[in-house]
Design a protein around this motif. Structure first.
Motif, PDB file in Angstrom:
ATOM      1  N   LEU A  75     -38.278  -5.488  31.628  1.00 53.01           N
ATOM      2  CA  LEU A  75     -38.551  -6.812  32.176  1.00 53.01           C
ATOM      3  C   LEU A  75     -38.759  -7.810  31.038  1.00 53.01           C
ATOM      4  N   ARG A  76     -37.969  -8.882  31.043  1.00 48.45           N
ATOM      5  CA  ARG A  76     -38.106  -9.872  29.970  1.00 48.45           C
ATOM      6  C   ARG A  76     -39.443 -10.609  30.074  1.00 48.45           C
ATOM      7  N   TRP A  77     -40.022 -10.865  28.906  1.00 49.52           N
ATOM      8  CA  TRP A  77     -41.331 -11.522  28.831  1.00 49.52           C
ATOM      9  C   TRP A  77     -41.333 -12.413  27.590  1.00 49.52           C
ATOM     10  N   ARG A  78     -42.216 -13.380  27.557  1.00 52.15           N
ATOM     11  CA  ARG A  78     -42.331 -14.223  26.366  1.00 52.15           C
ATOM     12  C   ARG A  78     -43.793 -14.553  26.107  1.00 52.15           C
ATOM     13  N   PHE A  79     -44.206 -14.356  24.860  1.00 50.70           N
ATOM     14  CA  PHE A  79     -45.543 -14.728  24.428  1.00 50.70           C
ATOM     15  C   PHE A  79     -45.461 -16.001  23.587  1.00 50.70           C
ATOM     16  N   ARG A  80     -46.572 -16.718  23.546  1.00 49.30           N
ATOM     17  CA  ARG A  80     -46.660 -17.926  22.718  1.00 49.30           C
ATOM     18  C   ARG A  80     -47.878 -17.809  21.813  1.00 49.30           C
ATOM     19  N   ARG A  81     -47.653 -18.078  20.531  1.00 52.52           N
ATOM     20  CA  ARG A  81     -48.762 -18.113  19.579  1.00 52.52           C
ATOM     21  C   ARG A  81     -49.427 -19.479  19.622  1.00 52.52           C
ATOM     22  N   PHE A  82     -50.611 -19.569  19.035  1.00 50.04           N
ATOM     23  CA  PHE A  82     -51.366 -20.822  19.071  1.00 50.04           C
ATOM     24  C   PHE A  82     -50.633 -21.952  18.359  1.00 50.04           C
ATOM     25  N   THR A  85     -45.084 -21.205  18.303  1.00 47.82           N
ATOM     26  CA  THR A  85     -43.951 -20.299  18.151  1.00 47.82           C
ATOM     27  C   THR A  85     -44.035 -19.200  19.219  1.00 47.82           C
ATOM     28  N   THR A  86     -42.883 -18.602  19.523  1.00 49.51           N
ATOM     29  CA  THR A  86     -42.835 -17.637  20.616  1.00 49.51           C
ATOM     30  C   THR A  86     -42.407 -16.260  20.140  1.00 49.51           C
ATOM     31  N   ILE A  87     -42.732 -15.262  20.955  1.00 51.04           N
ATOM     32  CA  ILE A  87     -42.345 -13.879  20.727  1.00 51.04           C
ATOM     33  C   ILE A  87     -41.513 -13.446  21.929  1.00 51.04           C
ATOM     34  N   ASN A  88     -40.264 -13.099  21.698  1.00 45.19           N
ATOM     35  CA  ASN A  88     -39.403 -12.619  22.776  1.00 45.19           C
ATOM     36  C   ASN A  88     -39.657 -11.131  22.983  1.00 45.19           C
ATOM     37  N   ALA A 208     -50.677 -15.288  23.815  1.00 36.47           N
ATOM     38  CA  ALA A 208     -50.772 -15.211  25.272  1.00 36.47           C
ATOM     39  C   ALA A 208     -49.395 -15.387  25.896  1.00 36.47           C
ATOM     40  N   THR A 209     -49.272 -14.993  27.149  1.00 37.91           N
ATOM     41  CA  THR A 209     -48.025 -15.217  27.874  1.00 37.91           C
ATOM     42  C   THR A 209     -47.701 -16.699  27.895  1.00 37.91           C
ATOM     43  N   ASP A 210     -46.430 -17.013  27.715  1.00 39.04           N
ATOM     44  CA  ASP A 210     -45.977 -18.405  27.713  1.00 39.04           C
ATOM     45  C   ASP A 210     -45.909 -18.894  29.165  1.00 39.04           C
ATOM     46  N   ARG A 211     -47.043 -19.396  29.651  1.00 41.12           N
ATOM     47  CA  ARG A 211     -47.123 -19.841  31.041  1.00 41.12           C
ATOM     48  C   ARG A 211     -46.496 -21.230  31.198  1.00 41.12           C
ATOM     49  N   THR A 212     -45.420 -21.267  31.932  1.00 44.07           N
ATOM     50  CA  THR A 212     -44.751 -22.522  32.262  1.00 44.07           C
ATOM     51  C   THR A 212     -44.782 -22.681  33.766  1.00 44.07           C
ATOM     52  N   THR A 213     -44.425 -23.870  34.249  1.00 40.52           N
ATOM     53  CA  THR A 213     -44.379 -24.065  35.704  1.00 40.52           C
ATOM     54  C   THR A 213     -43.382 -23.111  36.339  1.00 40.52           C
ATOM     55  N   GLU A 214     -42.246 -22.897  35.678  1.00 40.71           N
ATOM     56  CA  GLU A 214     -41.217 -22.016  36.230  1.00 40.71           C
ATOM     57  C   GLU A 214     -41.700 -20.568  36.271  1.00 40.71           C
ATOM     58  N   PHE A 215     -42.391 -20.158  35.214  1.00 43.53           N
ATOM     59  CA  PHE A 215     -42.898 -18.791  35.172  1.00 43.53           C
ATOM     60  C   PHE A 215     -43.922 -18.558  36.277  1.00 43.53           C
ATOM     61  N   GLN A 326     -56.285 -10.056  18.975  1.00 45.82           N
ATOM     62  CA  GLN A 326     -55.369 -11.175  18.766  1.00 45.82           C
ATOM     63  C   GLN A 326     -54.706 -11.614  20.067  1.00 45.82           C
ATOM     64  N   LEU A 327     -54.870 -10.807  21.100  1.00 42.43           N
ATOM     65  CA  LEU A 327     -54.185 -11.043  22.362  1.00 42.43           C
ATOM     66  C   LEU A 327     -55.124 -11.586  23.420  1.00 42.43           C
ATOM     67  N   ALA A 328     -54.595 -12.424  24.303  1.00 41.09           N
ATOM     68  CA  ALA A 328     -55.317 -12.886  25.492  1.00 41.09           C
ATOM     69  C   ALA A 328     -54.463 -12.491  26.692  1.00 41.09           C
ATOM     70  N   LEU A 329     -54.762 -11.325  27.251  1.00 40.20           N
ATOM     71  CA  LEU A 329     -53.965 -10.782  28.348  1.00 40.20           C
ATOM     72  C   LEU A 329     -54.730 -10.877  29.653  1.00 40.20           C
ATOM     73  N   SER A 330     -54.117 -11.489  30.637  1.00 36.28           N
ATOM     74  CA  SER A 330     -54.691 -11.472  31.977  1.00 36.28           C
ATOM     75  C   SER A 330     -54.188 -10.227  32.694  1.00 36.28           C
ATOM     76  N   LEU A 331     -54.812  -9.874  33.802  1.00 37.58           N
ATOM     77  CA  LEU A 331     -54.326  -8.722  34.556  1.00 37.58           C
ATOM     78  C   LEU A 331     -52.959  -9.007  35.161  1.00 37.58           C
ATOM     79  N   GLY A 332     -52.634 -10.279  35.366  1.00 41.04           N
ATOM     80  CA  GLY A 332     -51.310 -10.629  35.836  1.00 41.04           C
ATOM     81  C   GLY A 332     -50.224 -10.330  34.825  1.00 41.04           C
ATOM     82  N   ASP A 333     -50.597 -10.226  33.553  1.00 41.96           N
ATOM     83  CA  ASP A 333     -49.638  -9.900  32.500  1.00 41.96           C
ATOM     84  C   ASP A 333     -49.321  -8.411  32.447  1.00 41.96           C
ATOM     85  N   ILE A 334     -50.260  -7.586  32.846  1.00 43.07           N
ATOM     86  CA  ILE A 334     -50.115  -6.150  32.595  1.00 43.07           C
ATOM     87  C   ILE A 334     -50.173  -5.293  33.849  1.00 43.07           C
TER      88      ILE A 334
END
Length: 337
Positions: A75-82, A85-88, A208-215, A326-334
């Motif tokens: 499943l494709r996912w994307r993280f965003r650093r503070f 920049t992003t992590i694919n 953290a997960t790159d939360r956008t309106t579309e996501f 270093q991570l901020a993971l919600s339960l919705g992420d995992i």
């Protein structure tokens, strides 16, 4: 795809195409025990086709006759650093092996064989939260154990203690009905309000997960999972808490999937509403490992390390494995969805 050297000669490993979908669905029915009447096919399409981060890269194994006998999806996912920049990334999710072919290493062969293709796709890493049975296999394939995702619990009443003791097992896939709040899909359908909310949230210094309106609109819109949203003010832009109620052992748990709060806003209103939702306890993620944030402690949450899943990580295009703090993971992420 480069097949591992020990792959049997009568087995072909390749990347899946759109034409494989009917055979993939049939394989999932046979191998995963999909039950008649459950919306598993629609769930698969929502999860793997409609994701705004992109369709899920998928690999299959077929026998000499061209019959699919193995499946591996990411499943494709994307993280965003503070710093923006992003992590694919991809999550190692669905896997299926036909009952007649189990025990021949198809799972590991498909997984390892996919890594080169993922690297060519500029995927930085793979992450997941495998259970105790499958984790040793992932570690053998080069995954690294990051640690336990910190979680905390808020009991809803005196009888919840006994129920919590019987909740040390996997949660049910499908959610229970609940009338608290409103359907999350309805809340996230107002893109302008969601955009305004996201602009008010302090992302902090974590990955953290790159939360956008579309996501967010995609992530919480699949109706059979019954995600609900509690507003923390008069409108979406004032904050939302996203949850779903599901059975875990002898208990009914409110899984707090996302807490989207502007700076200075407390989610206490949601915790109060959920106390009357017919759940035994609330379970939420934390950004602090080994200690509970003061705000959570003041609102009745206590750390329960035993309920936290173990996060594993496999570098692909980028040789980096983050530390848990270093991570901020919600339960919705995992959560397994």
């Amino acid at each position: 795809m480069n097949a591992p050297k020990d792959a049997p000669d009568d087995l072909r490993l390749r990347r899946a195409t759109a034409d494989d979908r009917p055979a993939i669905i049939e394989l999932c029915r046979q191998a995963l025990g999909w039950k008649a009447g459950e919306p598993n096919e629609a769930f698969f399409e929502w999860k793997h086709d409609e994701n705004p981060f992109g369709p899920s890269p998928t690999w299959v194994a077929e026998d000499e006759g061209g019959t699919l006998v193995g499946l591996r999806t990411f499943l494709r996912w994307r993280f965003r650093r503070f710093d923006g920049t992003t992590i694919n990334a991809v999550r190692a999710v669905d896997t299926a092996t036909h009952p007649d072919w189990q025990g021949r290493g198809i799972f590991s062969r498909l997984t390892l064989g996919a890594l080169d293709d993922l690297r060519d796709d500029s995927v930085d890493c793979v992450f997941n939260t495998p259970n105790d049975k499958s984790r040793p296999g992932y570690l053998k394939m080069g995954w690294q154990q990051v640690g336990k995702v910190p979680v905390s619990v808020r009991l809803t009443g005196p009888g919840s203690i006994a129920k919590l003791a019987g909740a040390r097992t996997a949660a049910e896939k499908w959610s229970e009905e609940c009338s608290v709040g409103r359907p999350a899909a309805e809340a996230f359908a107002d893109h302008d309000a969601v955009e305004a909310l996201l602009a008010r949230i302090d992302t902090g210094s974590h990955i953290a997960t790159d939360r956008t309106t579309e996501f967010l609109h995609w992530r919480y819109r699949f109706e059979p999972l019954r995600y609900r949203a509690v507003s923390l003010g008069t409108g979406v832009e004032d904050g939302l808490v996203v949850f779903r109620a599901r059975r875990r052992g002898t208990a009914v748990e409110a899984t707090i999937c996302d807490v989207l709060t502007p700076a200075g806003t407390s989610p206490r209103r949601a915790w109060k509403a959920l106390k009357g939702a017919g759940v035994d306890y609330l379970l939420k993620g934390s950004t602090s490992q080994g200690r509970l944030p003061l705000a959570d402690a003041r609102q009745g949450f206590v750390p329960v390390p035993a309920l936290g899943p173990i996060l594993t990580w496999r570098p692909v295009a980028t040789p980096m494995v983050p530390a848990m703090d270093q991570l901020a993971l919600s339960l919705g992420d995992i959560e397994l969805f």
